[in-house]
Design a protein around this motif. Structure first.
Motif, PDB file in Angstrom:
ATOM      1  N   LEU A 143     -15.492 -12.074 -42.871  1.00  0.00           N
ATOM      2  CA  LEU A 143     -16.751 -11.724 -42.191  1.00  0.00           C
ATOM      3  C   LEU A 143     -17.496 -10.717 -43.058  1.00  0.00           C
ATOM      4  N   GLU A 144     -18.795 -10.948 -43.168  1.00  0.00           N
ATOM      5  CA  GLU A 144     -19.582 -10.039 -43.998  1.00  0.00           C
ATOM      6  C   GLU A 144     -20.977  -9.882 -43.405  1.00  0.00           C
ATOM      7  N   THR A 145     -21.447  -8.655 -43.360  1.00  0.00           N
ATOM      8  CA  THR A 145     -22.855  -8.477 -42.985  1.00  0.00           C
ATOM      9  C   THR A 145     -23.618  -8.004 -44.214  1.00  0.00           C
ATOM     10  N   ARG A 146     -24.843  -8.486 -44.351  1.00  0.00           N
ATOM     11  CA  ARG A 146     -25.702  -8.073 -45.473  1.00  0.00           C
ATOM     12  C   ARG A 146     -27.039  -7.584 -44.933  1.00  0.00           C
ATOM     13  N   GLY A 147     -27.264  -6.319 -45.158  1.00  0.00           N
ATOM     14  CA  GLY A 147     -28.550  -5.737 -44.749  1.00  0.00           C
ATOM     15  C   GLY A 147     -28.811  -5.850 -43.258  1.00  0.00           C
ATOM     16  N   LEU A 148     -27.728  -5.817 -42.476  1.00  0.00           N
ATOM     17  CA  LEU A 148     -27.894  -6.038 -41.033  1.00  0.00           C
ATOM     18  C   LEU A 148     -28.673  -4.878 -40.398  1.00  0.00           C
ATOM     19  N   THR A 149     -29.694  -5.253 -39.664  1.00  0.00           N
ATOM     20  CA  THR A 149     -30.614  -4.272 -39.080  1.00  0.00           C
ATOM     21  C   THR A 149     -30.983  -4.695 -37.669  1.00  0.00           C
ATOM     22  N   LYS A 150     -30.994  -3.707 -36.760  1.00  0.00           N
ATOM     23  CA  LYS A 150     -31.454  -3.996 -35.398  1.00  0.00           C
ATOM     24  C   LYS A 150     -32.349  -2.865 -34.916  1.00  0.00           C
ATOM     25  N   ALA A 151     -33.561  -3.239 -34.580  1.00  0.00           N
ATOM     26  CA  ALA A 151     -34.501  -2.257 -34.030  1.00  0.00           C
ATOM     27  C   ALA A 151     -34.749  -2.572 -32.565  1.00  0.00           C
ATOM     28  N   PHE A 152     -34.786  -1.516 -31.769  1.00  0.00           N
ATOM     29  CA  PHE A 152     -35.207  -1.638 -30.370  1.00  0.00           C
ATOM     30  C   PHE A 152     -36.577  -0.981 -30.299  1.00  0.00           C
ATOM     31  N   GLY A 153     -37.623  -1.769 -30.248  1.00  0.00           N
ATOM     32  CA  GLY A 153     -38.966  -1.186 -30.311  1.00  0.00           C
ATOM     33  C   GLY A 153     -39.101  -0.442 -31.628  1.00  0.00           C
ATOM     34  N   GLY A 154     -39.468   0.818 -31.572  1.00  0.00           N
ATOM     35  CA  GLY A 154     -39.638   1.599 -32.798  1.00  0.00           C
ATOM     36  C   GLY A 154     -38.360   2.274 -33.281  1.00  0.00           C
TER      37      GLY A 154
ATOM     38  N   ALA B 199     -31.507   1.070 -34.459  1.00  0.00           N
ATOM     39  CA  ALA B 199     -30.139   1.433 -34.058  1.00  0.00           C
ATOM     40  C   ALA B 199     -29.125   1.082 -35.136  1.00  0.00           C
ATOM     41  N   ILE B 200     -29.401   0.013 -35.923  1.00  0.00           N
ATOM     42  CA  ILE B 200     -28.534  -0.391 -37.047  1.00  0.00           C
ATOM     43  C   ILE B 200     -29.439  -0.587 -38.258  1.00  0.00           C
ATOM     44  N   LYS B 201     -29.090   0.153 -39.331  1.00  0.00           N
ATOM     45  CA  LYS B 201     -29.959   0.160 -40.514  1.00  0.00           C
ATOM     46  C   LYS B 201     -29.253  -0.392 -41.725  1.00  0.00           C
ATOM     47  N   ASP B 202     -29.602  -1.590 -42.114  1.00  0.00           N
ATOM     48  CA  ASP B 202     -29.213  -2.086 -43.425  1.00  0.00           C
ATOM     49  C   ASP B 202     -27.705  -1.988 -43.676  1.00  0.00           C
ATOM     50  N   VAL B 203     -26.913  -2.460 -42.729  1.00  0.00           N
ATOM     51  CA  VAL B 203     -25.454  -2.312 -42.842  1.00  0.00           C
ATOM     52  C   VAL B 203     -24.835  -3.484 -43.607  1.00  0.00           C
ATOM     53  N   ASP B 204     -24.140  -3.127 -44.694  1.00  0.00           N
ATOM     54  CA  ASP B 204     -23.330  -4.083 -45.459  1.00  0.00           C
ATOM     55  C   ASP B 204     -21.876  -3.793 -45.121  1.00  0.00           C
TER      56      ASP B 204
ATOM     57  N   ILE C 164     -22.659  -8.945 -34.047  1.00  0.00           N
ATOM     58  CA  ILE C 164     -21.618  -9.838 -34.560  1.00  0.00           C
ATOM     59  C   ILE C 164     -21.242 -10.893 -33.524  1.00  0.00           C
ATOM     60  N   THR C 165     -21.103 -10.464 -32.268  1.00  0.00           N
ATOM     61  CA  THR C 165     -20.685 -11.399 -31.220  1.00  0.00           C
ATOM     62  C   THR C 165     -21.874 -12.176 -30.652  1.00  0.00           C
ATOM     63  N   ARG C 166     -23.025 -11.982 -31.265  1.00  0.00           N
ATOM     64  CA  ARG C 166     -24.234 -12.750 -30.973  1.00  0.00           C
ATOM     65  C   ARG C 166     -24.778 -12.482 -29.567  1.00  0.00           C
ATOM     66  N   PHE C 167     -24.449 -11.303 -29.019  1.00  0.00           N
ATOM     67  CA  PHE C 167     -25.080 -10.901 -27.762  1.00  0.00           C
ATOM     68  C   PHE C 167     -26.479 -10.359 -28.039  1.00  0.00           C
TER      69      PHE C 167
ATOM     70  N   GLU D 185     -33.214  -7.929 -38.873  1.00  0.00           N
ATOM     71  CA  GLU D 185     -33.147  -8.367 -40.280  1.00  0.00           C
ATOM     72  C   GLU D 185     -31.701  -8.472 -40.709  1.00  0.00           C
ATOM     73  N   GLY D 186     -31.490  -9.206 -41.787  1.00  0.00           N
ATOM     74  CA  GLY D 186     -30.156  -9.273 -42.378  1.00  0.00           C
ATOM     75  C   GLY D 186     -29.379 -10.491 -41.912  1.00  0.00           C
ATOM     76  N   THR D 187     -28.202 -10.661 -42.498  1.00  0.00           N
ATOM     77  CA  THR D 187     -27.390 -11.836 -42.183  1.00  0.00           C
ATOM     78  C   THR D 187     -25.956 -11.456 -41.850  1.00  0.00           C
ATOM     79  N   ILE D 188     -25.322 -12.355 -41.103  1.00  0.00           N
ATOM     80  CA  ILE D 188     -23.902 -12.248 -40.774  1.00  0.00           C
ATOM     81  C   ILE D 188     -23.261 -13.515 -41.325  1.00  0.00           C
ATOM     82  N   LEU D 189     -22.302 -13.334 -42.226  1.00  0.00           N
ATOM     83  CA  LEU D 189     -21.626 -14.487 -42.815  1.00  0.00           C
ATOM     84  C   LEU D 189     -20.197 -14.543 -42.318  1.00  0.00           C
TER      85      LEU D 189
END
Ligand SMILES: Nc1ncnc2c1ncn2[C@@H]1O[C@H](COP(=O)(O)OP(=O)(O)O)[C@@H](O)[C@H]1O
Ligand SMILES: [Mg+2]
Length: 263
Positions: free
Chosen positions: A18-29, A32-37, A63-66, A71-75
């Motif tokens: 499992l690998e995340t690349r540049g994983l990012t999650k914003a809630f509005g402004g 919460a998750i910034k560019d996580v590899d 990761i669990t797709r909830f 931005e970013g990808t989950i491989l």
């Protein structure tokens, strides 16, 4: 857990499952998750830790797709799963565990595990209607119950089990799916000392030949079970390494300073 690549007689691979690349999650402004590899090695037992509000649950829910990444990808095994539906993950070998609601209280322990077996691996219900198959199913369910310390108790209703045993049952129903990657969300939450030891024993056993990614607050458990730890703080990776490495890292200590859940 001793450092090194060997765990439970099983070699931890350098290859990531499992690998995340540049994983990012914003809630509005708010991001919460910034560019996580992050890379989880095949057959590793990987912990995600960090102070409250660090973004652990958000990362886990991505990761669990909830949740859907901004931005970013989950491989997973090289395949991009960042837009795959949560319900499809078990077919891919990814199981999220310790959602206590997954146990059906009015069914017996055996029925709970059998149901999981019937849903796993895409085996159709009709296959089990043949008597030989049904016996095989019962045997397999009994053996899974025995694996989690609930052997011989198959006829008991799940609803009457104490909390720790319910968690053991839930582990049996998860193992019924023969997951390659298990995602554990605070498996020790709400458990007393004795149950923590017991569930940790079961997880150690269950981890052989599998990959586990776990969010967990209990640092004794993390130190004992995990060969790799990623520390999140403010949505970013602060440190990564063995327990010895991250727990002596001044930045990690600083991030926990003044907190009751200090590492
Ligand atoms: N649905 C949401 N909407 C807005 N903010 C959220 C949402 N979920 C989490 N957050 C914020 O994201 C940050 C990280 O939260 P969370 O992932 O729950 O952290 P942890 O699990 O490490 O305690 C927190 O500041 C939290 O308030
Ligand atoms: Mg959380």
């Amino acid at each position: 857990m001793s450092p090194g690549r060997e765990r439970g007689g099983c070699q931890v691979s350098d290859e990531s499952i499992l690998e995340t690349r540049g994983l990012t999650k914003a809630f509005g402004g708010f991001t919460a998750i910034k560019d996580v590899d992050l890379k989880v090695r095949r057959h590793g037992f990987h912990a995600l830790i960090g102070p409250n509000g660090a973004g652990k649950s958000t990362f886990f829910n991505l990761i669990t797709r909830f949740l859907t990444p901004t931005e970013g990808t989950i491989l997973y095994k090289g395949q991009d799963i960042s837009r795959v539906k949560a319900a499809r993950l078990p077919d891919l070998g990814i199981l999220r565990s310790f959602q206590i609601s997954a146990v059906f209280p009015r069914l017996t322990l055996l029925e709970n595990v059998r149901l999981a077996l019937q849903h796993g691996k895409g085996v159709s219900y009709r296959f089990w209607q043949n008597e030989t198959s049904l016996n095989e199913l019962n045997d397999r369910a009994e053996s899974l119950l025995a694996d989690v310390g609930l052997g011989g108790r198959g006829a008991e209703p799940a609803g009457t089990l104490p909390y720790g045993s319910k968690r053991a049952l839930e582990l049996a129903t998860t193992l019924a799916f023969e997951p390659e990657l298990m995602l554990l969300d605070e498996p020790m939450a709400g458990l007393g000392t004795e149950d923590i030891g017991r569930i940790a024993d079961l997880l150690e056993k269950a981890s052989h030949g599998r990959t586990i990614l776990m969010v967990e607050h209990n640092m004794h458990v993390v130190a004992r079970l995990c060969d790799r730890i990623t520390v999140l703080a403010r949505g970013e990776v602060l440190a990564e390494g063995t327990y010895a490495e991250v727990s002596s890292d001044p930045r990690v200590i600083e991030s926990y300073v003044g907190r009751s859940d200090a590492a």
